[in-house]
Design an enzyme around this catalytic site. Sequence first.
Site, mmCIF file in Angstrom:
data_model
loop_
_atom_site.group_PDB
_atom_site.id
_atom_site.type_symbol
_atom_site.label_atom_id
_atom_site.label_comp_id
_atom_site.label_asym_id
_atom_site.label_seq_id
_atom_site.Cartn_x
_atom_site.Cartn_y
_atom_site.Cartn_z
ATOM 1 N N MET A 185 0.833 -1.198 0.000
ATOM 2 C CA MET A 185 0.000 0.000 0.000
ATOM 3 C C MET A 185 0.872 1.254 0.000
ATOM 4 S SD MET A 185 -3.523 -0.673 2.022
ATOM 5 C CE MET A 185 -2.922 -0.396 3.679
ATOM 6 N N GLY B 133 12.131 -0.235 5.008
ATOM 7 C CA GLY B 133 13.077 -1.333 4.922
ATOM 8 C C GLY B 133 12.433 -2.703 4.903
ATOM 9 N N HIS C 216 9.517 -3.499 3.474
ATOM 10 C CA HIS C 216 9.086 -3.731 2.100
ATOM 11 C C HIS C 216 10.282 -4.044 1.202
ATOM 12 C CE1 HIS C 216 5.694 -1.024 3.504
ATOM 13 N NE2 HIS C 216 5.032 -2.056 3.013
ATOM 14 N N GLN D 187 -10.582 -2.139 2.336
ATOM 15 C CA GLN D 187 -10.164 -2.772 3.589
ATOM 16 C C GLN D 187 -10.142 -1.808 4.767
ATOM 17 O OE1 GLN D 187 -6.316 -3.790 1.662
ATOM 18 N NE2 GLN D 187 -5.381 -3.308 3.643
ATOM 19 N N GLY E 128 5.085 -10.107 4.250
ATOM 20 C CA GLY E 128 5.801 -10.063 5.512
ATOM 21 C C GLY E 128 5.038 -10.770 6.613
ATOM 22 N N GLU E 129 5.760 -11.525 7.441
ATOM 23 C CA GLU E 129 5.121 -12.196 8.573
ATOM 24 C C GLU E 129 4.582 -11.213 9.606
ATOM 25 O OE1 GLU E 129 7.727 -15.005 10.356
ATOM 26 O OE2 GLU E 129 7.320 -16.571 8.886
ATOM 27 N N ASP F 86 2.323 -9.182 9.233
ATOM 28 C CA ASP F 86 0.872 -9.312 9.109
ATOM 29 C C ASP F 86 0.521 -10.798 9.062
ATOM 30 O OD1 ASP F 86 0.324 -6.444 8.879
ATOM 31 O OD2 ASP F 86 1.339 -6.604 6.953
ATOM 32 N N GLN G 43 -3.016 -11.888 8.110
ATOM 33 C CA GLN G 43 -3.219 -11.703 6.678
ATOM 34 C C GLN G 43 -2.557 -12.817 5.885
ATOM 35 O OE1 GLN G 43 -2.863 -7.732 4.531
ATOM 36 N NE2 GLN G 43 -0.903 -8.633 4.003
ATOM 37 N N SER H 66 6.922 -0.302 10.112
ATOM 38 C CA SER H 66 5.545 -0.126 9.658
ATOM 39 C C SER H 66 5.381 1.269 9.094
ATOM 40 C CB SER H 66 4.566 -0.330 10.821
ATOM 41 O OG SER H 66 3.251 0.072 10.458
#
EC number: 6.3.2.1
Length: 302
Positions: A30, A35, A37, A61, A147-148, A150, A153, A185
């Site tokens: 999004m 770092g 990402h 969402q 990524g873990e 989330d 998700q 984040s």
Amino acid sequence: MIEVQTTSQLQEQLQDAREQGKTIGFVPTMGALHGGHQSLVRACAQTCDLVVVSIYVNPLQFGPHEDYHEYPRQLEKDRVLAEEAGCDVLFCPTDEEIYPDGYTQTVHVKQGANVLCGKSRPGHFDGVATVVLKLFMLVQPDFAFFGEKDAQQVAIIKQLVKEFFLPVTIVACPTVREDDGLAKSSRNANLTPAERQVAPKLYAALRDAAKSPTSQLSDLVQQVRQHLAALPLGCIDYVEAYEYPSLKKVEQSDGIVILALAYQFSKARLIDHILIDMNNRNGGLNDVSDNDESKIASCTGD
């Protein structure tokens, strides 16, 4: 790196890669890249011939009183970070491209959607699953990297792929953290300086509980809540523990458990978790610091 905005432009870029038999990797985001990402993009580049990154703030969402309009947008910076990490095709669609006829068809998630973040955000994972399915259909990647951080998700998307027979391998990579333990984040940018000093204590509370010898999940939850209740700023949204990846509620477990929290600061709601092997209580399974990206190579796919 090539940037495209429309689905037709995207298909033009992907067609040659498919005809040449190249493997296509995909990192959906999004935006407001950091770092964490970049570590996903690098892992994708190590695995795949062509790296596609999407930047799209999905309105479906976000709830009516959530931070859709406050969600940070920094496309110029994102372009630089994406290319630096190894992105080949940057897909930045508009709402009209992703939802050309509005929200006429959506995915409804049942399993795992009404716990943790889903409990206070009804419909959130319907929105996530809908946009991920659309993006998967557009990109048709061989591998998709998440990524873990989330973790809920990730579990839901893996189930989505399984249920809809999607020919994509989901790769989950460890949470990337600042040196003080705070999970990277996009929402960290909304913390005040004082809140930024407090925020690392969220993960510290999870790590302390993970080392506890108790076999009762409720005891783990209570330990974290006690730590968080003593913090001078912010308030607890939730602290919960479930089997993972099933996200089923149990009293005890001899397998993998997710101990997760959400914490509300003035303008930022932060989430974090730790995965605990209940047979090995020396800490969590998902630690990686910003200066230890070598661990990203241990990303696992299902």
